[in-house]
Write a protein that holds these residues in place. Structure first.
Motif, short mmCIF file in Angstrom:
data_model
loop_
_atom_site.label_atom_id
_atom_site.label_comp_id
_atom_site.label_asym_id
_atom_site.label_seq_id
_atom_site.Cartn_x
_atom_site.Cartn_y
_atom_site.Cartn_z
N ASN A 152 6.13 -2.46 10.67
CA ASN A 152 5.06 -2.93 9.42
C ASN A 152 4.01 -3.28 9.53
O ASN A 152 3.91 -4.67 11.28
N VAL A 153 2.73 -3.13 8.53
CA VAL A 153 1.45 -3.09 9.21
C VAL A 153 0.72 -4.06 8.15
O VAL A 153 1.19 -3.27 6.66
N ASN B 237 6.47 4.60 4.39
CA ASN B 237 6.46 6.07 5.04
C ASN B 237 7.94 5.44 6.30
O ASN B 237 8.47 4.67 6.50
N LEU C 60 7.77 4.97 9.20
CA LEU C 60 7.49 4.06 9.80
C LEU C 60 7.82 3.20 9.61
O LEU C 60 7.72 1.81 10.65
N GLY C 61 7.65 2.48 8.44
CA GLY C 61 7.79 1.42 8.11
C GLY C 61 7.17 1.12 7.03
O GLY C 61 5.66 1.99 5.81
N GLU C 62 6.49 -0.32 6.87
CA GLU C 62 5.25 -0.39 5.37
C GLU C 62 4.64 -1.12 5.87
O GLU C 62 3.61 -1.72 6.65
N VAL C 63 3.13 -0.59 4.85
CA VAL C 63 2.08 -0.84 4.66
C VAL C 63 1.47 -1.83 4.08
O VAL C 63 1.73 -1.29 2.29
N ASP C 64 1.39 -3.76 3.99
CA ASP C 64 0.85 -4.02 2.97
C ASP C 64 -0.60 -5.00 3.22
O ASP C 64 -1.39 -4.84 4.19
N ILE D 74 1.14 -1.28 -0.40
CA ILE D 74 -0.33 -0.03 -0.07
C ILE D 74 0.94 0.91 0.30
O ILE D 74 0.66 2.29 -0.76
N ASN D 75 1.86 1.12 0.59
CA ASN D 75 2.67 2.75 1.06
C ASN D 75 3.95 2.53 2.09
O ASN D 75 3.96 1.12 2.71
#
Lengths: 183, 128
Positions: free
Chosen positions: B107-108, A82, A84-88, A79-80
């Motif tokens: 990480n989400v 940023n 603070l980390g990755e969003v999947d 998804i993105n």
């Protein structure tokens, strides 16, 4: 799960099933008392069998390693990313989102969804039935735009393609037109 | 993670950080729950972890820094990038305030979407 993992898992399972049924039959007294001991005796001082069992052991250990350290990961898309980390998001979650939105579209039902990804984004394939007297091009265009806009707005994932396949027609009462004609 | 002071050493287990992360993430509006895979569940069971308290959370913690992987289920109709950003901020704040660790990355992964009727069904089951 990747295809190679599936093949190995199936192979191990088939071997396991064969061995269990063999021992089960032996336990019920079938095949003679000396059947299994004589087979096992064949393995003694046989480097071919030794190598075979060693390979099976390594495959089993590799599967366990994959399972606990890498994991049979569900396919996902980014998804993105940023500060603070990755969003999947998993394709399964995306599929649920698509299901949620397509059920709101009138004139189409029994929609099945398939998703795939490539470098240009997410590809969505929808298959379903339309109501009689529906203007199919306008309905499908509306559906394509609605799905693309919804997924891009709510997830931020780029939708590269929405394909719609109409595979049947139903009437007001929900009866299949195609089947009626056949009858 | 361990820290030495004049009177002794303080150790914080990874599981504690996982619980902090899970509680913080669950408080974000739009998060329906945490998601642990079947494989993850088996792994956690073998490692002797309390599955319910740290489900859907993986923490890698060193002496001063930590990184967190979260698997979440979101409510249908919410903006996922917004929720993910809120989760990241809240989890980072919670871990840093409670443990003193610097959180490098959160990480989400959105594992699922829950519809409103499913939420109502779950609430009814809980009431029973």
């Amino acid at each position: 799960m990747r295809a190679i993992n599936r093949v190995i898992l199936i192979l191990i399972t088939v071997i396991f099933m064969f061995l269990t049924i063999l021992f089960s039959l032996y336990s019920f007294g079938m095949g003679g008392e000396e059947a299994i001991p004589s087979i096992i005796y064949e393995f003694y001082e046989s480097w071919e069998f030794g190598l075979l069992f060693l390979i099976l052991f390594v495959i089993g250990a590799w599967i366990l390693y994959r399972l606990f350290n890498v994991g049979f990961r569900e396919p996902f898309t980014r998804i993105n990313q940023n500060d603070l980390g990755e969003v999947d998001i998993t394709l399964n979650a995306l599929k649920n989102l698509v299901k949620g939105i397509v059920t709101q579209q009138e004139g189409i039902s029994d929609i099945r969804t398939k998703l795939g990804t490539d470098d240009s984004g997410v590809r969505i394939l929808l298959r379903g039935k339309v109501k009689t007297k529906t203007i199919i091009p306008s309905l499908t265009e509306e559906l394509q735009e609605m799905v693309k806009a919804y997924i891009e707005d709510t997830t931020g994932v780029k939708v590269s393609e929405v394909r719609v396949l109409i595979d049947d027609i139903f009437d007001e009462k929900g009866n299949k037109k195609k089947n009626e004609n056949r009858e | 993670m361990s820290e030495s002071s004049e009177v002794g050493t303080i150790k914080i287990a990874n599981e504690v950080i996982e619980i902090i992360a899970k509680l913080a993430a669950s408080e974000v509006d739009g998060v329906a729950g945490m998601s642990g895979s079947v494989v993850g569940g088996i792994a956690e069971m073998l490692k002797g972890k309390n599955k319910n308290l740290s489900k859907g959370v993986e923490v890698e913690a060193g002496e001063e820094r930590a990184s967190v992987n979260l698997s979440v289920i979101v409510e249908y109709g919410t903006s996922i990038p917004d929720i993910a950003w809120k989760i990241q901020k809240k989890v980072k704040q919670a871990i840093e305030n409670m443990t003193g660790l610097e959180v490098e990355e959160i990480n989400v992964k959105v594992q699922g979407v829950q519809f409103k009727d499913e939420i109502i069904e779950e609430e009814e089951e809980e009431e029973e």
